[in-house]
Each structure stands twice: as structure tokens, then as C-alpha cells.
Design a protein around this motif. Sequence first.
Motif, PDB file in Angstrom:
ATOM      1  N   GLN A 239     -20.867 -75.979  19.394  1.00  0.00           N
ATOM      2  CA  GLN A 239     -20.997 -76.210  17.949  1.00  0.00           C
ATOM      3  C   GLN A 239     -22.037 -75.265  17.348  1.00  0.00           C
ATOM      4  N   VAL A 240     -21.657 -74.637  16.266  1.00  0.00           N
ATOM      5  CA  VAL A 240     -22.581 -73.835  15.465  1.00  0.00           C
ATOM      6  C   VAL A 240     -22.625 -74.443  14.073  1.00  0.00           C
ATOM      7  N   THR A 241     -23.822 -74.790  13.632  1.00  0.00           N
ATOM      8  CA  THR A 241     -23.994 -75.368  12.305  1.00  0.00           C
ATOM      9  C   THR A 241     -25.018 -74.535  11.546  1.00  0.00           C
ATOM     10  N   VAL A 242     -24.622 -74.073  10.371  1.00  0.00           N
ATOM     11  CA  VAL A 242     -25.485 -73.245   9.545  1.00  0.00           C
ATOM     12  C   VAL A 242     -25.813 -74.019   8.282  1.00  0.00           C
ATOM     13  N   SER A 243     -27.093 -74.278   8.076  1.00  0.00           N
ATOM     14  CA  SER A 243     -27.521 -75.032   6.898  1.00  0.00           C
ATOM     15  C   SER A 243     -27.879 -74.085   5.764  1.00  0.00           C
TER      16      SER A 243
ATOM     17  N   ALA B   1     -13.353 -74.855  12.154  1.00  0.00           N
ATOM     18  CA  ALA B   1     -14.177 -75.654  11.253  1.00  0.00           C
ATOM     19  C   ALA B   1     -13.490 -76.991  10.991  1.00  0.00           C
TER      20      ALA B   1
ATOM     21  N   ASP C 232     -19.808 -70.114   8.308  1.00  0.00           N
ATOM     22  CA  ASP C 232     -19.650 -69.852   9.739  1.00  0.00           C
ATOM     23  C   ASP C 232     -19.747 -71.122  10.577  1.00  0.00           C
ATOM     24  N   THR C 233     -20.038 -72.240   9.951  1.00  0.00           N
ATOM     25  CA  THR C 233     -20.136 -73.504  10.672  1.00  0.00           C
ATOM     26  C   THR C 233     -18.789 -73.869  11.282  1.00  0.00           C
TER      27      THR C 233
ATOM     28  N   LEU D 107     -28.144 -75.437  15.584  1.00  0.00           N
ATOM     29  CA  LEU D 107     -28.372 -75.523  14.142  1.00  0.00           C
ATOM     30  C   LEU D 107     -29.282 -74.374  13.725  1.00  0.00           C
TER      31      LEU D 107
ATOM     32  N   PRO E 170     -23.251 -70.743   5.743  1.00  0.00           N
ATOM     33  CA  PRO E 170     -22.654 -72.070   5.991  1.00  0.00           C
ATOM     34  C   PRO E 170     -21.161 -71.999   6.311  1.00  0.00           C
TER      35      PRO E 170
END
Length: 123
Positions: free
Chosen positions: A118-122, A40, A90-91, A11, A88
Motif C-alpha cells: 500500500q502506498v498512501t499519499v496525503s 486505487a 498516486d495512492t 504513508l 494523492p
Amino acid sequence: QVQLVESGGGLVQAGGSLRLSCAASGRTFSSYAMGWFRQAPGKEREFVAAISWSGGVTYATDSVKGRFTISRDNAKNTVYLQMNSLTPEDTAVYYCAARRYSGSYYDYEYDYWGQGTQVTVSS
């Protein structure tokens, strides 16, 4: 046979960076081109970047050019994806894949796949 294991996901806030790694088993890693793909939620898997077996040729999808860099270290049997200026959009789950000799934009042309990270961009 090539086994691939991705790591480095997590994250991160928008504008941040992550470096993904993909470790490969086998003594023939240097004969494989490597690719990164992502998927995604609710979307099809898409090409991100690829690198030739020697590392001399790289290419990436337009949406990540200038932000993501693919590289490899054949001595370590590892391919990397440096991701900067994350957004976001890129999540996704990021997958690495191996294909004999030359890279490809098309996932069906790759022979071996990792389990994904998993890649999560907030925002």
C-alpha cells in the motif's frame, strides 16, 4: 515458478518519495521482464512501469514519467520502483509482476504477481 514479495510502501506527504522493492525467488529471475501495476480504491488495476529482462529497456505510463523510475538488480533478484514527487493521485496498492522475457502494458500477460504494497499519499 516465481514468487514475488513487494515492500517499501507506506504513508508519505505529497511531494515526498518512496522506493518500492520487489524481491523474487528462483534462479531464473534474469529471464523475466518485470512490471509494476497499481490499483486505487474503486478503480481498475493500471500499468505503471516495466523493465526488460536485461534492464536495457524501460517504459512507463505518461502520468508517472519524469517522477517514477523502474530499475532492477539481477544479482539480487530485485526490481525497484523509485517514486518521487508523489501526489494523492498516486495512492494505490502497488503490485509487481513477472513475465517471461519481454514486458507488457497489459496485466493479463503477466504470469506471476506479488501480494501488493500500500502506498498512501496525503495532501
